[in-house]
Scaffold this motif. Sequence first.
Motif, mmCIF file in Angstrom:
data_model
loop_
_atom_site.group_PDB
_atom_site.id
_atom_site.type_symbol
_atom_site.label_atom_id
_atom_site.label_comp_id
_atom_site.label_asym_id
_atom_site.label_seq_id
_atom_site.Cartn_x
_atom_site.Cartn_y
_atom_site.Cartn_z
ATOM 1 N N MET A 170 0.828 -1.208 0.000
ATOM 2 C CA MET A 170 0.000 0.000 0.000
ATOM 3 C C MET A 170 0.860 1.254 0.000
ATOM 4 S SD MET A 170 -3.054 -1.205 2.631
ATOM 5 C CE MET A 170 -4.025 0.312 2.461
ATOM 6 N N ASP A 171 1.926 1.243 0.786
ATOM 7 C CA ASP A 171 2.828 2.396 0.819
ATOM 8 C C ASP A 171 3.479 2.618 -0.543
ATOM 9 O OD1 ASP A 171 2.243 2.800 3.498
ATOM 10 O OD2 ASP A 171 4.072 1.823 4.228
ATOM 11 N N ALA A 172 3.933 1.534 -1.166
ATOM 12 C CA ALA A 172 4.599 1.647 -2.469
ATOM 13 C C ALA A 172 3.661 2.187 -3.534
ATOM 14 C CB ALA A 172 5.147 0.279 -2.884
ATOM 15 N N LEU A 173 2.382 1.862 -3.409
ATOM 16 C CA LEU A 173 1.383 2.312 -4.391
ATOM 17 C C LEU A 173 0.660 3.586 -3.943
ATOM 18 C CD1 LEU A 173 -0.085 -1.195 -5.256
ATOM 19 C CD2 LEU A 173 1.333 0.229 -6.749
ATOM 20 N N GLU A 174 1.103 4.145 -2.828
ATOM 21 C CA GLU A 174 0.555 5.388 -2.267
ATOM 22 C C GLU A 174 -0.944 5.263 -1.988
ATOM 23 O OE1 GLU A 174 1.724 8.431 -5.037
ATOM 24 O OE2 GLU A 174 3.766 8.502 -4.230
ATOM 25 N N ILE A 175 -1.312 4.128 -1.389
ATOM 26 C CA ILE A 175 -2.696 3.899 -0.974
ATOM 27 C C ILE A 175 -2.777 4.189 0.524
ATOM 28 C CG2 ILE A 175 -4.593 2.246 -0.833
ATOM 29 C CD1 ILE A 175 -3.064 0.550 -2.945
ATOM 30 N N GLU A 176 -3.470 5.250 0.884
ATOM 31 C CA GLU A 176 -3.560 5.613 2.296
ATOM 32 C C GLU A 176 -4.534 4.710 3.041
ATOM 33 O OE1 GLU A 176 -4.816 9.456 5.086
ATOM 34 O OE2 GLU A 176 -4.442 9.714 2.952
ATOM 35 N N LYS A 177 -5.686 4.418 2.406
ATOM 36 C CA LYS A 177 -6.728 3.632 3.052
ATOM 37 C C LYS A 177 -7.536 2.946 1.966
ATOM 38 C CE LYS A 177 -9.916 4.247 6.951
ATOM 39 N NZ LYS A 177 -10.474 5.262 7.900
ATOM 40 N N ALA A 178 -8.018 1.726 2.233
ATOM 41 C CA ALA A 178 -8.716 0.990 1.178
ATOM 42 C C ALA A 178 -9.776 0.080 1.762
ATOM 43 C CB ALA A 178 -7.724 0.166 0.364
ATOM 44 N N VAL A 179 -10.722 -0.302 0.914
ATOM 45 C CA VAL A 179 -11.646 -1.396 1.214
ATOM 46 C C VAL A 179 -10.928 -2.690 0.878
ATOM 47 C CG1 VAL A 179 -13.852 -2.476 0.649
ATOM 48 C CG2 VAL A 179 -13.655 0.019 0.673
ATOM 49 N N LEU A 180 -10.986 -3.669 1.774
ATOM 50 C CA LEU A 180 -10.349 -4.963 1.544
ATOM 51 C C LEU A 180 -11.422 -6.011 1.272
ATOM 52 C CD1 LEU A 180 -7.682 -5.047 4.415
ATOM 53 C CD2 LEU A 180 -7.499 -4.025 2.129
ATOM 54 N N VAL A 181 -11.246 -6.766 0.189
ATOM 55 C CA VAL A 181 -12.139 -7.875 -0.143
ATOM 56 C C VAL A 181 -11.288 -9.133 -0.092
ATOM 57 C CG1 VAL A 181 -13.695 -8.868 -1.864
ATOM 58 C CG2 VAL A 181 -13.519 -6.370 -1.625
ATOM 59 N N GLY A 182 -11.523 -9.973 0.922
ATOM 60 C CA GLY A 182 -10.648 -11.116 1.156
ATOM 61 C C GLY A 182 -11.332 -12.449 0.955
ATOM 62 N N LEU B 297 -6.334 -12.411 6.260
ATOM 63 C CA LEU B 297 -5.422 -11.274 6.172
ATOM 64 C C LEU B 297 -6.187 -9.962 6.346
ATOM 65 C CD1 LEU B 297 -2.695 -10.004 5.670
ATOM 66 C CD2 LEU B 297 -2.991 -10.421 3.207
ATOM 67 N N SER B 298 -7.387 -9.889 5.809
ATOM 68 C CA SER B 298 -8.220 -8.692 5.978
ATOM 69 C C SER B 298 -8.555 -8.466 7.448
ATOM 70 C CB SER B 298 -9.512 -8.827 5.167
ATOM 71 O OG SER B 298 -9.251 -8.966 3.790
ATOM 72 N N ILE B 299 -8.889 -9.547 8.158
ATOM 73 C CA ILE B 299 -9.173 -9.450 9.592
ATOM 74 C C ILE B 299 -7.938 -8.940 10.337
ATOM 75 C CG2 ILE B 299 -9.561 -10.828 11.678
ATOM 76 C CD1 ILE B 299 -11.482 -12.563 10.020
ATOM 77 N N ALA B 300 -6.774 -9.505 10.029
ATOM 78 C CA ALA B 300 -5.537 -9.083 10.687
ATOM 79 C C ALA B 300 -5.251 -7.611 10.424
ATOM 80 C CB ALA B 300 -4.368 -9.947 10.203
ATOM 81 N N MET B 301 -5.513 -7.159 9.207
ATOM 82 C CA MET B 301 -5.318 -5.745 8.881
ATOM 83 C C MET B 301 -6.284 -4.866 9.674
ATOM 84 S SD MET B 301 -2.901 -4.940 6.620
ATOM 85 C CE MET B 301 -3.535 -3.424 5.865
ATOM 86 N N ALA B 302 -7.553 -5.283 9.756
ATOM 87 C CA ALA B 302 -8.557 -4.490 10.469
ATOM 88 C C ALA B 302 -8.246 -4.397 11.955
ATOM 89 C CB ALA B 302 -9.943 -5.087 10.250
ATOM 90 N N LEU B 303 -7.588 -5.415 12.501
ATOM 91 C CA LEU B 303 -7.236 -5.422 13.919
ATOM 92 C C LEU B 303 -5.971 -4.615 14.211
ATOM 93 C CD1 LEU B 303 -7.960 -9.151 14.836
ATOM 94 C CD2 LEU B 303 -9.161 -7.143 15.734
ATOM 95 N N SER B 304 -4.968 -4.730 13.351
ATOM 96 C CA SER B 304 -3.665 -4.140 13.658
ATOM 97 C C SER B 304 -3.343 -2.879 12.857
ATOM 98 C CB SER B 304 -2.553 -5.172 13.422
ATOM 99 O OG SER B 304 -2.472 -5.521 12.053
ATOM 100 N N GLN B 305 -4.075 -2.654 11.768
ATOM 101 C CA GLN B 305 -3.821 -1.489 10.903
ATOM 102 C C GLN B 305 -5.147 -0.789 10.585
ATOM 103 O OE1 GLN B 305 -0.674 -0.645 10.022
ATOM 104 N NE2 GLN B 305 0.219 -2.443 11.014
ATOM 105 N N ALA B 306 -5.910 -0.528 11.629
ATOM 106 C CA ALA B 306 -7.277 -0.019 11.446
ATOM 107 C C ALA B 306 -7.317 1.281 10.655
ATOM 108 C CB ALA B 306 -7.953 0.169 12.801
ATOM 109 N N ASP B 307 -6.289 2.104 10.774
ATOM 110 C CA ASP B 307 -6.284 3.385 10.074
ATOM 111 C C ASP B 307 -6.073 3.234 8.573
ATOM 112 O OD1 ASP B 307 -3.677 2.495 10.608
ATOM 113 O OD2 ASP B 307 -2.851 4.519 10.450
ATOM 114 N N ARG B 308 -5.693 2.033 8.121
ATOM 115 C CA ARG B 308 -5.487 1.792 6.686
ATOM 116 C C ARG B 308 -6.663 1.071 6.041
ATOM 117 N NH1 ARG B 308 0.065 2.427 5.632
ATOM 118 N NH2 ARG B 308 -0.676 2.781 3.497
#
Length: 275
Positions: A91-103, A110-121
């Motif tokens: 996401m950083d390399a592609l300059e994506i600040e925040k996104a909807v994840l479809v897992g 992986l989407s759950i892990a992101m929502a728990l540990s990287q909620a701001d993204r």
Amino acid sequence: MVAIAFEDRVEVFALGHKTNVHVAGSGRPVILLHGSGPGVSAWSNWAGLIGELAENYKVYAPDIAGFGYTELKDGTKYDIKFWVQHLVAVMDALEIEKAVLVGNSFGGALSIAMALSQADRVEKIMLMGTPCGEFQISDGLYAGLTYEPSLENMRKLVENFPYDKGIITDAMVEARYEASIREGAHEAFRKLMPPPEEGRDTIVKGFPQKYLTGIKCEALVVHGREDRVVPPECGRRIFEAIPRAELHMFGQCGHWVQLERSQQFKKLLSDFLAA
């Protein structure tokens, strides 16, 4: 519909890995996360959806580290913590600040892990056939983890995925088989997903249900009632745990919701993104 071919992809360097990402469209970012298994990749999971989604959104479909056309490196410990860091780096390399994840399946975890540990993204998550809690290894997972490359074995493997085996075509089997025998592909898969030592008595462990209560974003949970890969009870557990969750359970449907119920799936996703 936006036309997208396999060649419409970029390569970014993320967490030390050359990472393959399919990119299409413009607008609000949506990241599609593939499942696991022999021959799997972002393209094999999402080729039929990327172009349609790209009419209204900026769509990204990465190959997670070790899968598809993204590197797997000797000496690297691949686990959910690594894959979260890798996705953040993508996401950083592609300059994506925040996104909807479809897992999808593993991509849902992986989407759950992101929502728990990287909620701001993470803006929202849509989870398809995603594991949660503990369950005895299913026939579908066992077939994937013990797969040895051959067309016959690949057909036996994919027959575990849909409710109606009639949707499986020779072309589908051959494409996934060819992907599974790319140079180094099977060896890479074995490093990531070794066969279970305890055979069919193995217990699969997804995120404990109690952890999911900490997810603050909206979640749409989708599951096939006849899923022979990830038990439908997992979908119910996720729905019960995430405070802002909705659940859609498809009858006479297996693990391939996006293929078996493609039009209904696309409508659910479209409404979820628009809300």
